[in-house]
Every structure is written in C-alpha cells, then in structure tokens.
Scaffold this active site. Structure first.
Site, short mmCIF file in Angstrom:
data_model
loop_
_atom_site.label_atom_id
_atom_site.label_comp_id
_atom_site.label_asym_id
_atom_site.label_seq_id
_atom_site.Cartn_x
_atom_site.Cartn_y
_atom_site.Cartn_z
CG ASP C 16 57.55 -24.68 96.28
OD1 ASP C 16 56.49 -24.14 96.65
OD2 ASP C 16 57.58 -25.70 95.57
NE ARG C 96 64.85 -25.31 86.24
CZ ARG C 96 64.13 -24.29 86.69
NH1 ARG C 96 64.69 -23.11 86.93
NH2 ARG C 96 62.85 -24.45 86.90
CG ASP C 125 63.58 -28.19 86.36
OD1 ASP C 125 64.13 -28.26 85.25
OD2 ASP C 125 62.56 -27.52 86.58
CB SER C 177 53.69 -25.72 88.67
OG SER C 177 54.11 -26.72 87.78
#
Lengths: 402, 402, 402, 402
Positions: C16, C96, C125, C177
C-alpha cells in the site's frame, strides 16, 4: 487514654466559643489556647483577644489570614467555578479548612494534644473542621463540645456564662445565625427555617437590595491571568481585590441567594447568602474562559464541578481526591488570561465584553482565513459520519420490521 | 443515484428560504413542498403561505406546533435543567428537531425523496436538521443549499431573487441575524461579532431592559407536578403558560444573556439571547427540586446536565443516548411536585419561597422528631469513619518519613 | 492553492504505502521523503529503506522510536489503566500519534509542505494521523491517498505496482489485515468479518494458545515506581521491560482478545488483538494501585477511564483535554509504588501478591492500633447519618399515604 | 425509648448468629424470630431450623429466595456490568439487601419492633443491612450485637455458647471467613490478611484450579433477551441458569479473583472470590452488547458503572439514586438481545462468537450498501471539522509567539 494537657480552640469571641473555652478548662482541667482567625469578619479583634484571656485562655493567637484565605481557598474555587447545588458559592465551607489548618500548626508548635471547635452536631462545619484535623495529624484528639455536653439551648449557655463570669451580650440575639468573612455572609436558622417566607430586608450586611441600588449602572473591567483575577482597574492583592468588588457589588445589590441545600450530615437546610464580590468574580471568570478555553476541556470540566464543589462543601479540602481534581483544574487554567467587562445594575451582573491575547474566538477565522481553515463543504462529511451510527440503527430497526 | 422528484423544504418565508425554494426547483427540476412550522415566531403565516406558493411551491403545509414544542421539547429540557455551557437555554436547538421531524412526517405522507433546509454550512442548525432526518429515515436524501450553491452573500441572494421575481424586503436587513420562537429570540453575527461590544438596546424583542422595567417587583407562584409547570395562578396549557411567563418576565427585564459559545462544528461564536419565561421556569424548577429531590439524585443528575445539554445543542435529540438519559431524568422528576414563589424585579428573578406536599425539608425533623431521627452524637462516628482513609494515609506518610 | 513541493510519507514498506509513494510522485510531481518508524514491528528495516529509495523516495528516515513509544505512549496509558470499551488495550491507537509527530518533525526540518499516510477512509487511523498533524501545524497540507484515488481493491494496487516496477509480494496476502508493534499485534477484516467465527489458531504471532502453553505456571514480580514499571526481576528500560513481558506472556498464552468495537467514524468493527506484555502490566498496575491508591481517588479515576480511552482511540492524543486528564492521572500515580506478584498459566494472569512501602493496606490497622484508629461503635453513627436522607424520604412518603 | 418486644433476626445457623439469638433474648428479654434465607448456600436448612428453635427462637421462617435473588438482584447487576473496583462481582453485596428486605416483610407481618443481624462493626455488611432496614421503615429499631456486646473473639462466643447450651462446631474453624450463595463464595480474614501470600488451593469450593480443569475446552452458547440471559442450550429459570453455569464454569476453573478492595467504612481489605457463573455471564453479556448497543450509549453507560457498583457495594440498593440509574440502565438494555458463544478452558472464558437479530454490526454495511451509507470522502470533512478547534488553538499559540 491519656489525660489531655493542652487544647487549641478555634475561638470567635461569641457566647458559644466563650462558654466552650471555660467548659474545656473545667472539664479537662487543662490549658486552653485560643486561636482567632482574621478572615475579614469585621470585628474588634483586640476586644476578642481580651475576652479570651479573661475567660481563661492561657494564650491567644490572632492571625490575619485574609490574603491566604483569598489566594489559597477562594481563588482555587473560582478557577473551578465551584458552586454547590447550582447556587451556593461556599464562603463558609472554604474558611473552615483554613482555620483548622492554622489550629493544627499552633498545636504542633505548642505541643498541644487536642483541638476543639464550636460547631454544632447537626451541621457541616463540624465535619469540615474535623476532617482537616485528622488529615493533618491522624492521631490528634478532637473535642466537639456541642456533641459532648448537656447544654441544649442558648439559655443553657447564658446560665453557664453568668455562673462563670463570662460577659453575655446585652442585646437580644438575632433571630437567625450568621457567619461572616471576607467572601460572604451566611444566614440560617430561626425565622429562616420556614422556606416559604422571604428573608427580612434588614438582615443583609454586605448588599443593599436591588431596589435601593443606584439608578445608573456601574461598568467594571476585571483582568485575569491564568484563571486568577489580578486587577480591577488597577492591580490589587487578592484580599484587596475581593474587598473592592464586595464594595462595588454590594452597592449595586449583587450576590444574594436564598436556597434550600442538602447538608452532608443528611438533612436539608435553608440558607441565605450574600456574596457580592464572589458572584461578580465567577461571572467574569466564566466570561474570560468563554473565549480562551477549549470546548472539550470546558465540557469535561463542567462534569467535574459538582464533585469539586461537593468536596469543598463536605469538608474534603485536604484529601487526595481534591489534589487530583485540582491538578486537572490547574491545567485547564493555563490560558485563561484576559479581561471581562461587566455591567452592574440593581442586582444584575451582566457580561458586556470580553477580550484576551490568548483568545480562541476570532472573527478573522470566519473571514480571510476561512477558505483555509473552515470549508463549508466539510460539514457534509462531518454530519454524515456523525449520523452513521444513527442511520445504521434505523436501518437495523427497519429490517427487523420487515 | 436516481433523480430527485419531490423535496420537502423547511420554509420560513424569509429571503433565504425563498431563494432556496426557487433554486431547488431550478436545480433539481422537481416538485418542492414548503413546510412552515408555527413555533410562535409571531409572523403572518398567511402571507408566508402565499409567498411560498408564488415562489413556486407545489403545496404548503403550515402547522401550529406550539403546544407540541413546549410539551415535548421545552419541558423535557426544563426537567433536566438543561443549559449549554452554563448560560444558554437552547431555544433554537430545541426547535430544530421538531421542524425536522415534521418535515419527515410530510415526506412520508407525500412520498417525497428528499428534504432541504436553509441553515448555513458554518452553524449548528444544519447538524440538528440533518441528524434528525437521518435518524428517522436512514435513506432519505438531504439537500443543504448553502453547502452546494455558489452564492456567497446576501447580495447574491438578492440578485437571484430579483431575477426570479421573488419579493425582496424593502427594508434594510438588520445588522445581525435573528431566530425567534415561543421560547426565545436569538441574535448573532454582524455587529455582534465583536465580543467586546455591548449589544444595542434597540435589538431586543421580548424583554425591556432592567432600567426600563417597573420600579415595583412582581411576585408570582408557579406550580409544578412531576417536574412540569402546570399553573401560574391558574392552570394553563404548556404553550399558554410559557407565553404568559414570557410576558411577565419580559416586562420585568428578565432572561437576557450574552455569551461566547462553542459550536459543534468547531469554532467559537458570540450569541445574545432573550428567554424570559424559560429563565423563570428553570429558576422555579430548581427551587421545587431543592425541597423534593434527594441529595444523591441531585448531585448525580448535576454531573449529567452538561452531557444532556450537549446532546440538545449538538442536535442529537433523536438518539439512543438521549433516550437513556431521558429515562434517568424522568425517574428523578417523579416527586418534583410543589410551588415556587418568585420575585421579579428589573432583571432579577429571585426565589423567595417554595413548598410541596412531597417536601423532604421539614423543620419538624429538626425539633420534635429530632431525638428519634437525628442524634448529634451520631455525627462523631460519621466523621470518624469518613476520616479513616485520610488518617490511614497520613499515618502511612508519617511512617515513611521515619 | 499553491502546488505541493515536498511530502513526508509515513512509509511501512508494504504494498500500500509503496504504491502511495509512487502515486504521490506521479500525482503531485513533487519530492517525497519516506519516514519509517521502528516501533518494534519486527521487520527488515534495511530492506524497507532500500525499497523506498527504489520506489522513488528522495530520502528515507528510519528512526528507532521503541523506547519513546513505550515511555511516552504506552506507560501514560498504563498509568490511566486505559482500555477501550472494556477490552481493547489500543496498541495501534497509541502508535499513530507518535508516527505523525515524527513526520511533522521531519516536515519542519525538511521544510516540507505536506504529509501523507496510508490509512484507509473507513478506519480510525486516518483520524489519528490527521488530528495529530493539524494539532502540531494547523496549516499543514494533508494527503490521504485512499480518500483521493480511484483504486478500490488490492488488485488495483497490484496492477499499479506492476506498471511502475514496484515489487509485489510473491506470497498470497493473508486473509485479514495486520498491524504490529512492540505493544501488540492486531488483526481485522477478511475472514474475521464474520463475528460468529472463531479466529484461526495459525493467525497469532505473539502468543501460543493456552492449550499449547506450558503445564506449569510461571511466577513473576513486577516493580512499579510512581505508576511506572521499572523492574521484572531486574531493572529494565521501558522497551526492554515490555519486550521481556511479551516473551514471558506470549509463552504462557496471555493477552488475546476478540471484540466487536465501535470505530470513531461510526460503524462497528471486529478486531482480534494479542497484547501479552501489556495485559500483564495492566493487571500488575491495578494490583499495586489496590494497596496504594486512596478509595475516592480510585473511584473518581475509574469514571474517567472511558473518556481517557476514548481520546486515545479516537486520536486526540495531542489535545488540550488530554493534557488536563493527564495532569489528573499523574497526580494519582505519585504514590503508586510497589511490587505485584503474578502467576502466569495457560492464558491466565492472576495476582497472587502485592506489597509496597507506601501501602495503605496494613493488617496492623486492624489489630493493635485498632482502638485508636477504628472503633466499631463509630459505625453506628456512620450508618445512621448515611441513612438519614433515606429515612426522611420514607417518612415523607408514609405521611403522604395517610 | 420503649422496651423492645419482638426482634426479627437474620439467622444463618452458624455459631455467631446462634449466640446472637440467645444474647438478644437474654439482653432484651423479648421474643426473637429467626429468618433464614435460602440463597443457595448449600446447607441443611432443616437442621438450621431445628437449631434456631433449640437456641430459643419463638418461630423460624425459612424462605427459598433463590429465583428472586437471581432475577431481582443478580440480573440487574449483570445488565449494568456491575463490578467493584474493576474486579469484584459483589455476590455478598447483592444478597444483603434481599435478606434485609425479607426481614422487614416479616417484621411487618409479625408486628415486630426491631431487626438484628450478625455482621461485625468493621465490615460493609452492617451498612448494607441497616440502610435497607431504614429505607423500608424509617422508624424501625436496629440491633447490631457486634457493636453492642463485649465479646471480642471467637473464644468469647464459644464460652457463651457452652454456657447456654448452644451446640459448638466440633471441627476447628477455618483460618478465614466465608460467605456463600448461589452467585459466589467469598473468603477473607485470617491467613488471607497477608496480601503477599497466595491463597491455599484447598480453600476453593466452587471451582477447580485451572491446573486441574479438563485438557479440552468446553464451548457454550448463552442467549440474552433485553439484557437478560434466558437460555444456555435450553431455556432455564434464572436460578437454574446460574446454577448450571456455576457447574460448567467451576469445572473449567473460571471466576477466581484475589483483590485488595476499599471498604465503605474506610479501610482496605483483602478478599478472594469465586464467581464462575457470574463471570461467564458478564463476559457473554458484554459480547452481546458489543453488537447491539450504540456507541454513545455504551460510552456513557461505562462512566456510570463505577457509581452503580459503588451503590451496590456500599449498600444503597434501596435508594432513589439507584432507582434513577436503574431507569437509565433498563433503557440501554432494550435491544440487547442475541447469543454469545464462549470457549471455556482452564480458567479462560473467551468470546468466540456473537450474533443477534438486532445486530448493529453488519458486514453488509461495509460492502453493497457502502456507497449509500458510508462514503470514504466524508471522512475528510469529519476529520477537518473535528480538528478545527485544535487548529484554531495552534494558530492562536503561533500568533502569540510572533
């Protein structure tokens, strides 16, 4: 348990604590030291000192704690916008832990083994005094004469006073009881016990009635730095600033409240309060917060006001939970700097302006920077995602109906 | 996505929604039905109906929702003592979900596939309208012209209106925007954007200034049953009771506030409000609660007021969390029955009496039943056990210091 | 708006963010600098650096932030006993804001005008990244490729990657994921979307299943100072202490949870997490608190855990309300010093001992000091006054019935 | 005060309440009626009845309250996810108000003028009994022998028992005290007072140790309707469902906790509990909530759990604040209908599946309806408006620095 040798008594000079002073000496056959806190109660402290000595005190401490009172008790409550049950600004609640703390300092210095106070067994003040005593010295001995002796009424006290040569006030007692300090005057009991009756106009000491206040408004500006008022026109010390606002507010009929409140000991009680300066300060403080405090901080803080106020009212000033909430409050006040402009008029105290170098309100955000900072079309996504859970729920219910 | 065939527009009769009406027809080439809610905004509803039809509406619904507004929106907020950020009684916030709900009812009846409103992309109202739409029908299509079209200003609207033959008000627009209903009038924008400037006296519609109010006080008594006001002197319907208090309160200069508040969309905004009847009602309600509500219920409830108020202000009237808080509030109001006596005088609204058949305040508890119910010596154990954790902590710290 | 000249991309080395790197260069025809945070994700950082450069990055920053992560993000959450919706320890949520903060530091140093991340438009996120960006620099430009481009699926990405010579993983993608750092591994999506299906045993990376854990328990002791773990057997740095507990906990099958949680963007989502060390730490922390924290502090703190956790989960790490709550939490941890002893066995982590020099639990209070500190007869007054409001209420209702 | 004529005693059949029974008769020279609640404590109730009569009771009531206990006390706590200080499920706290309520019903029927219990003066149970007594009849007289008599220890009791012909257990007393009912067994005191020592394995009554539990997991499915468990495999009454889960959970080593908790009377205390069925039920309940409960409802509810639990633990089951919170909780449970699938294995109780006809989690929202319900680009506006106040604050601080 060992015999008591020395007691520090919170002494006011009134009939009650004078009788207590004597009664302690008689009952415990020990030394009693009187402590008189000057909290701005506006009485003749020299005469009170004399009276304590005449009544048998081995020593008298008179201490001017007005600046400390305002700086360390009134202002922290102001920062928290503390108010009990939506109305009472807690002028008595704030004063008790200070008096008790001072007593404990003297107890330590004088190596006293006990402390005593004149609060009755039905009120909040006994709790406020004693929780403070115990929090400071867990082994201190506490004497609460009103819970121990057999006197039931004022006439019992007068009889005891006469017997022991304690001067009894010539004037008839007021038909309610009073507590006064630099922050407020409180009234309760007696004729005020009927909650359907309006208090008599002659009762009030700090404020005129709105009817008798001037026909023209007074405008003032109060400057705050980090949540604390520092100037009204000019820079003033905490106690002087409060005294000044009491004068201006009182003249304009501001700060009377009449409530039925819930005591910590479990019953409801009717109280009437005058807090002219404190009322003005809280309105001004909120006004400065309104332009400098973040929304989420404010909303979260607002949920903690009832708890903070409960702690003050119940007497938990010196407690670990108070320290933790105060750490939160202090953090919220770091940017609460600015000026509130107020209009005082016949009982009304209205905000008519507020400004701050740290203002988060700025009409410029709404104009030239608008394109960059706020785009109207962003509102669509904002609303749609906030609506998402409501829509999913409605879809789920629709589906069930099929 | 399919083309839109029929839109229900929340129509006020003003320039903005008239332009929107036309713009919707032009843009979506579809049918537009206007919905006008009579919320007590004191306007000529016949003329508004005419204007809608002339501007192109295929149909106009005018509905008198005043009783519903007061009964189902104002009174539930009163029961919760709802107030946003300590000052704003939320007269606009309460009205939006009602209008939106009515639009959705018409949309269902008329088989419309979209709804539209005239709120701008920077305010709270768009959120209040749209969350309600989505909560009622998760698949409804929502049109918010202010977020879609290219008009930037009033003059753009006037140009469009002139082009399409929509009547433009002859008089100059006021230098602020107004929202009015039976509960309040709000003012914001324009000259009010400077938070340091006092609003002009001529602006106010519901209240005289305290200066112009009568020189003699007005006394009133308000009766509540289970948290709801039912009589002022005599029994009145919800809307009539509120209208009456607006008149009495307005005449005495009661209920103006001037605040800087935090919008849900993220910026601060200055608002000025007049809420004469609502202000009186909340003070009276709290007074009746003060003698009928349990202490712990009140203190817990007080921590939920900020959240309840946030939900109303943000637009979550129809949400599951609102239903849950309202169940809590309803339970707290079951015994809130009684009468408050108020003195209204030049902007002041003071409680001077309260009584109730369900009163928990009773001077008799303090006298003849005292021996049985309250024993002063109980206070010692109460204080000592409440102090225990403070003492253990202090002992632990003493020990560490050794 | 001006053209973008330089972008700092949060780069992971996966498909990604590799496609994003290239897409940013193609789309904005500008320089892209890759930032790789070493959060303990256990990957070949050299290879990732190489890949970034090959894919077109003008520069690559690789920074080992493991100690900072644990010290400044994991431990503050531990002090607050943070847990989202009662179960999730928020290992991704905490990471994050750290990555975003580092990006912003690099953006400042490199005079970049934009930042970008690889989070999708449906998850939490994106919010965590972007709120941090904006809080640090309100004028930064934010690029969120997943919300901008037209790629819909993994195969779109693979096609783009092949076209641009970006290496595509040879192995088939996992059917869910993953996000991994030193604190946890999270799994979501794919086969996990069915909330009725148990996750496959082969999925887990940090923990064995309880079934495969040793048949004998492991006992450990964790030492805390002021709320922070400092030693497990021996003193260890924050990251090493956590790594050690991950190993011990993982070996004993500790710290798996399987939840359906509420995302900030409005929908529910199923997540499976392994947090061996973090789970052990929170249990141990609570155990040390149990003997060192005051009751009222704890109960008040417990009401704030949901809010604190919400702030972390939603992405408001850098916000004024977080600062205020953290000031509260810090104050509560000052005396949280001591040792917890734990038994780890096949998925169970049980407290079997706790001790502290600052303990408020002391059997001695119950024995020789008892007379002085706790008198059984005090309980009578305590109960009677706490019952007073209940009795008055019952009396009032009795009276009404007559 | 008048002499007491008839006392209703909460009688367990143990040494303490047998001595109390006799002591009450001797001390008050009045009739004593014993009340024995069958709460599932697994004792020979016929023998207890006999013993009460032999010891002097004029009458004995034995009542099977198991279904009422589970339906009216356990399940309301389950609906609230009640847990004290994060760990204790409050099996004793829930039982006390039920026993006390039953005593009061008998007191009314028997026209008794007093009630008595066997709880000591240092614990929570005295408060739970007495608050209930007073809430139901504010004028009842309450006798708490442990606070009144001079016995200090078990040997004092044995001496008194021997003197009055009360049977004394032949076996040595256990080195800790126990309370058992259908929901849990609790252990405290004696050898458990050292919080550093692990409880002895032989102590536990309802659960095997994880080590001794089966090597293969047990899977179960629990069905909830409106927050209440109604079936495990098949429909069961409340008490039978709980008993079944106790058996299954106990066999798999589930539900032991070992804590230091804060008593209401002010000191910390170590308690060890086994609650196999209750532990399983709370985990299952949360799992069904996770797919059926709205996010905002859940987060708000979570802030009220500490308060709800405090009320249960402290003894305020029959209080107006409890009624108000319960109204809130009831509202939140209306859609909590569904099934949780659990894996029980050697002390672990893990959710491995959940489903509901009212589910708000639906992978379909993430796929075919996605376009309509969730648009990724909406996230941009959502984030930007949520960031607005953070950006304005950062801008304000930037400006100040210039």
């Amino acid at each position: 348990m060992d015999a008591i040798k020395k007691i520090i008594l919170a002494y006011s000079g009134g009939l009650d604590t004078s009788v207590i002073l004597r009664w302690l000496i008689e009952t415990y056959t020990c030394e009693v030291i009187a402590f008189v806190a000057d909290l701005g109660q506006d009485e003749d402290l020299k005469a009170i000192r004399e009276k304590a000595l005449k009544t048998g005190a081995s020593k008298v401490y008179v201490e001017d704690v007005r600046e400390e009172f305002v700086r360390d008790f009134v202002f922290p409550c102001l920062k928290a916008n503390a108010v009990y049950e939506g109305r009472y600004l807690m002028g008595t609640s704030m004063a008790r832990p200070l008096i008790a703390k001072k007593q404990m300092e003297i107890a330590k210095k004088e190596k006293a083994d006990a402390v005593a106070h004149g609060a009755t067994g039905k009120g909040n003040d006994q709790v406020r005094f004693e929780l403070t005593y115990y929090a400071i010295d867990p082994q201190i001995r506490v004497i609460s004469p009103w819970r121990e002796w057999d006197f039931k009424s004022r006439s019992d006290l007068i009889a005891y006073a006469r017997k022991h040569g304690i001067p009894v006030p010539a004037t008839k007692a007021k038909p309610y009881s009073i507590d006064r300090n630099l922050f407020h005057v409180s009234y309760e009991g007696g004729i005020l016990e009927d909650p359907w009756l309006e208090p008599p106009e002659g009762m009030f000491a700090l404020t005129v009635s709105p009817e008798k206040a001037p026909d023209r408004p007074t405008y003032i500006e109060i400057e705050f730095q980090q949540g604390i008022p520092v100037a009204v026109g000019k820079k003033l010390t905490p106690a002087k600033l409060l005294a000044h606002l009491n004068e201006v507010g009182g003249r304009n009929g501001i700060g009377r409240v009449d409530v039925v409140e819930n005591r910590y000991v479990g019953m409801k009680s009717r109280g009437v309060y005058e807090t002219p300066g404190g009322t003005i300060l809280q309105i001004a403080h909120r006004a400065v917060e309104s332009i400098t405090m973040d929304r989420e901080v404010m909303h979260l803080r607002d949920t903690l006001i009832p708890r903070f106020s409960e702690l003050v009212y119940y007497g938990y000033w010196y407690s670990p939970e108070m320290e933790a909430i105060r750490a939160f409050i202090e953090e919220t006040q770091k940017l609460v700097t600015g000026v509130a402009r107020l209009k005082l008029y016949k009982g009304n105290c209205d905000v008519v302006g507020r400004k701050s170098p740290a203002s988060l309100y700025d009409p410029r955000f709404a104009t030239f920077e608008a394109e960059e900072v706020y785009r109207q079309k962003d509102a669509e996504g904002f609303i749609r995602l906030n609506a998402l859970r409501l829509r999913i729920r409605a879809l789920s219910q629709k589906r069930k109906l099929k």
